[in-house]
Design an enzyme around this catalytic site. Structure first.
Site, PDB file in Angstrom:
ATOM      1  N   HIS A  55       0.819   7.784  12.611  1.00  0.00           N
ATOM      2  CA  HIS A  55      -0.603   7.178  12.448  1.00  0.00           C
ATOM      3  C   HIS A  55      -1.111   6.247  13.782  1.00  0.00           C
ATOM      4  O   HIS A  55      -2.305   6.335  14.017  1.00  0.00           O
ATOM      5  CB  HIS A  55      -0.506   6.358  11.187  1.00  0.00           C
ATOM      6  CG  HIS A  55      -0.731   7.181   9.830  1.00  0.00           C
ATOM      7  ND1 HIS A  55       0.246   7.674   9.349  1.00  0.00           N
ATOM      8  CD2 HIS A  55      -1.706   7.201   9.215  1.00  0.00           C
ATOM      9  CE1 HIS A  55      -0.170   8.154   8.080  1.00  0.00           C
ATOM     10  NE2 HIS A  55      -1.453   7.973   8.006  1.00  0.00           N
TER      11      HIS A  55
ATOM     12  N   ASP B 297       1.787   3.498   3.021  1.00  0.00           N
ATOM     13  CA  ASP B 297       0.630   4.307   2.751  1.00  0.00           C
ATOM     14  C   ASP B 297       1.417   5.742   2.218  1.00  0.00           C
ATOM     15  O   ASP B 297       0.933   6.863   2.556  1.00  0.00           O
ATOM     16  CB  ASP B 297      -0.339   4.541   3.936  1.00  0.00           C
ATOM     17  CG  ASP B 297      -1.451   5.228   3.631  1.00  0.00           C
ATOM     18  OD1 ASP B 297      -2.022   5.387   2.102  1.00  0.00           O
ATOM     19  OD2 ASP B 297      -2.014   6.046   4.201  1.00  0.00           O
TER      20      ASP B 297
ATOM     21  N   ASP C   1       4.889   4.691  11.568  1.00  0.00           N
ATOM     22  CA  ASP C   1       5.723   5.990  11.437  1.00  0.00           C
ATOM     23  C   ASP C   1       5.755   6.667  12.418  1.00  0.00           C
ATOM     24  O   ASP C   1       6.403   7.832  12.625  1.00  0.00           O
ATOM     25  CB  ASP C   1       5.077   6.543  10.162  1.00  0.00           C
ATOM     26  CG  ASP C   1       3.653   7.187  10.415  1.00  0.00           C
ATOM     27  OD1 ASP C   1       2.897   6.654  11.235  1.00  0.00           O
ATOM     28  OD2 ASP C   1       3.306   7.964   9.460  1.00  0.00           O
TER      29      ASP C   1
ATOM     30  N   HIS D  50       0.878  -0.973   0.110  1.00  0.00           N
ATOM     31  CA  HIS D  50      -0.234  -0.019   0.037  1.00  0.00           C
ATOM     32  C   HIS D  50       0.916   1.320   0.146  1.00  0.00           C
ATOM     33  O   HIS D  50       1.414   1.732   0.914  1.00  0.00           O
ATOM     34  CB  HIS D  50      -0.940  -0.111   1.381  1.00  0.00           C
ATOM     35  CG  HIS D  50      -1.846   1.059   1.362  1.00  0.00           C
ATOM     36  ND1 HIS D  50      -3.227   0.832   2.091  1.00  0.00           N
ATOM     37  CD2 HIS D  50      -2.006   2.339   0.846  1.00  0.00           C
ATOM     38  CE1 HIS D  50      -3.575   1.926   1.861  1.00  0.00           C
ATOM     39  NE2 HIS D  50      -3.112   3.054   1.132  1.00  0.00           N
TER      40      HIS D  50
ATOM     41  N   HIS E 265       1.462   5.070  -2.305  1.00  0.00           N
ATOM     42  CA  HIS E 265       0.896   6.121  -3.368  1.00  0.00           C
ATOM     43  C   HIS E 265       1.796   6.912  -4.098  1.00  0.00           C
ATOM     44  O   HIS E 265       1.504   7.435  -5.199  1.00  0.00           O
ATOM     45  CB  HIS E 265      -0.130   6.969  -2.741  1.00  0.00           C
ATOM     46  CG  HIS E 265      -1.448   6.400  -1.885  1.00  0.00           C
ATOM     47  ND1 HIS E 265      -2.539   6.002  -2.708  1.00  0.00           N
ATOM     48  CD2 HIS E 265      -1.632   5.966  -0.715  1.00  0.00           C
ATOM     49  CE1 HIS E 265      -3.411   5.448  -1.839  1.00  0.00           C
ATOM     50  NE2 HIS E 265      -2.886   5.554  -0.656  1.00  0.00           N
TER      51      HIS E 265
END
Length: 399
Positions: free
Chosen positions: A256, A279, A253, A68, A70
């Site tokens: 989150h 992410d 991280d 996952h 981006h």
């Protein structure tokens, strides 16, 4: 040692790495030896002879697998531009991610299909391992960094349109199962061999269990973009943690999730059901500033990405080498547990366990070399080719 050419890069042939700590499926081997022929690992175990490279003081783990992500390096997979996708993949590769599933974001259906066509070509070229569609089939109440006006109910026909646009390379679709068509789409994805992931959802405990029974097998960034745990309304988190069929994504991280929440998830699911993801958006590997995330703008300050409008957390700037280091030094995971969550579990989920995800003879020579004291990244090899760090090894540790 001989060399061959692959593009402009020299590929080592018949190279032996000696003196390393090897994190193998059966445990950790000190002063180990690993031999690479071409793109494959051909032998490993305890040192019986000196290597071409002396990796004393180094730890070797399998290349990381990101389910996952981006973007990175200032580039986004949702741009629909091949050069940007290549830049993003290269950025994460240089941080140890040797297997990448590219994630899209919510947009117009036809635009996401166009992006999928571009990304599919990179899968066919061996750059990417597949495509993950995150949005638009998600909850307005839990949309996070997705544009609300572009969200759609998961009508099976629309979901199938995205899957078909990926030309057989769709690996995962995130959706909210409580929406109209949600459960039907989960069943369809399961029948197609595409992972159905529960995420950006307002589903309750019962509907989440229905989704798992229908074939959902992944929790998209567990805890984030879903209801929290209530003592009389356990919600999706408890349902996803307690079912052994579900792999849970976690973002380690330090932004989150609080470290204690990661500890809670590991205590409930175990490392064999956790996949650590980034992410990451385009700012990964870059500095603070303004970046696009699909049709939205993100401001990164002190490494934290938030939407310019509204301030929601908008992905991360994480790379998986940092996630590995945090897992061991902050959360106290063993090396084997960290390897499971960063390599073995996601590789198995993607159906790639025969070729990557662990250090074993016959598998791809996807390696990450770490400093044994600090766990900082030293070098990365993908399919027998040094990507970064070879100069540090040969100059400092040549046999």
């Amino acid at each position: 040692m001989t060399t061959a050419r692959n593009g402009s890069a020299a590929v080592p042939r018949g190279i032996a790495l000696g003196g390393a700590r090897l994190v193998l499926p059966g445990g950790v081997v000190e002063d180990g030896r690993l031999v690479v022929e071409g793109s494959r690992i051909v032998a490993l175990g305890g040192a019986s002879a000196p290597g071409d490279l002396d990796l004393a003081g180094r730890t070797v783990v399998p290349g990381f697998v990101d389910l996952h992500v981006h973007g990175g390096g200032g580039a986004s997979y949702a741009s629909g531009v091949a050069e940007e996708a290549l830049k993003a993949a290269r950025t994460h590769l240089e941080h140890g991610t040797t297997t990448t599933v590219a994630s899209t974001v919510t947009g117009e259906i036809d635009e996401i299909c166009r992006q999928a066509a571009v990304l599919s070509e990179l899968v066919e070229d061996g750059v990417l391992a597949g495509i993950h569609f995150e949005g638009p089939f998600i909850s307005h109440h839990r949309c996070g960094a997705h544009r609300p006006d572009l969200l759609r109910d998961p009508d099976p026909a629309l979901v199938r349109k995205l899957v078909d646009a990926a030309r057989g390379h769709a690996r995962m679709v995130t959706l909210a199962p409580e929406l109209p068509g949600g459960l039907e789409s989960v069943r369809m994805l399961a029948d197609l061999g595409v992972i159905a992931a529960v995420g950006h959802t307002d589903a309750d405990y019962g509907r989440t269990l229905e989704a798992v029974e229908a074939g959902a097998t992944v929790a998209t960034h567990l805890f984030n973009a879903m209801p929290g745990i209530q003592h009389r309304a356990p919600g999706p988190i408890v349902a996803l943690l307690e079912d052994e069929r579900v792999t849970v994504e976690l973002i380690n991280d330090g932004v989150h999730l609080h470290p204690s929440v990661l500890d809670l998830a590991y205590g409930s699911a175990g490392a064999e059901r956790v996949a650590l993801i980034t992410d990451a958006m385009g700012a990964a590997g870059m500095g603070d500033g303004l970046y696009p995330l699909g049709p939205l703008q993100v401001r990164v300050e002190n490494g934290v990405a938030r939407l310019v409008e509204g301030g929601s957390i908008a992905g991360s700037t994480l790379t998986l080498d940092v996630a590995f280091k945090r897992s061991v030094t902050v959360n106290g995971l063993s090396l084997n547990q960290a390897v499971q969550s960063l390599s073995t579990v996601p590789a198995r989920l993607l159906g790639l366990a025969d070729t990557t995800g662990s250090l074993e003879a016959g598998k791809n020579a996807d390696l990450v070399v770490l400093d044994s004291d600090t766990f900082d990244l030293v070098a990365v090899m993908r399919r027998g080719e040094w990507i970064v760090g070879a100069d540090r090894l040969t100059k400092a540790h040549a046999a």
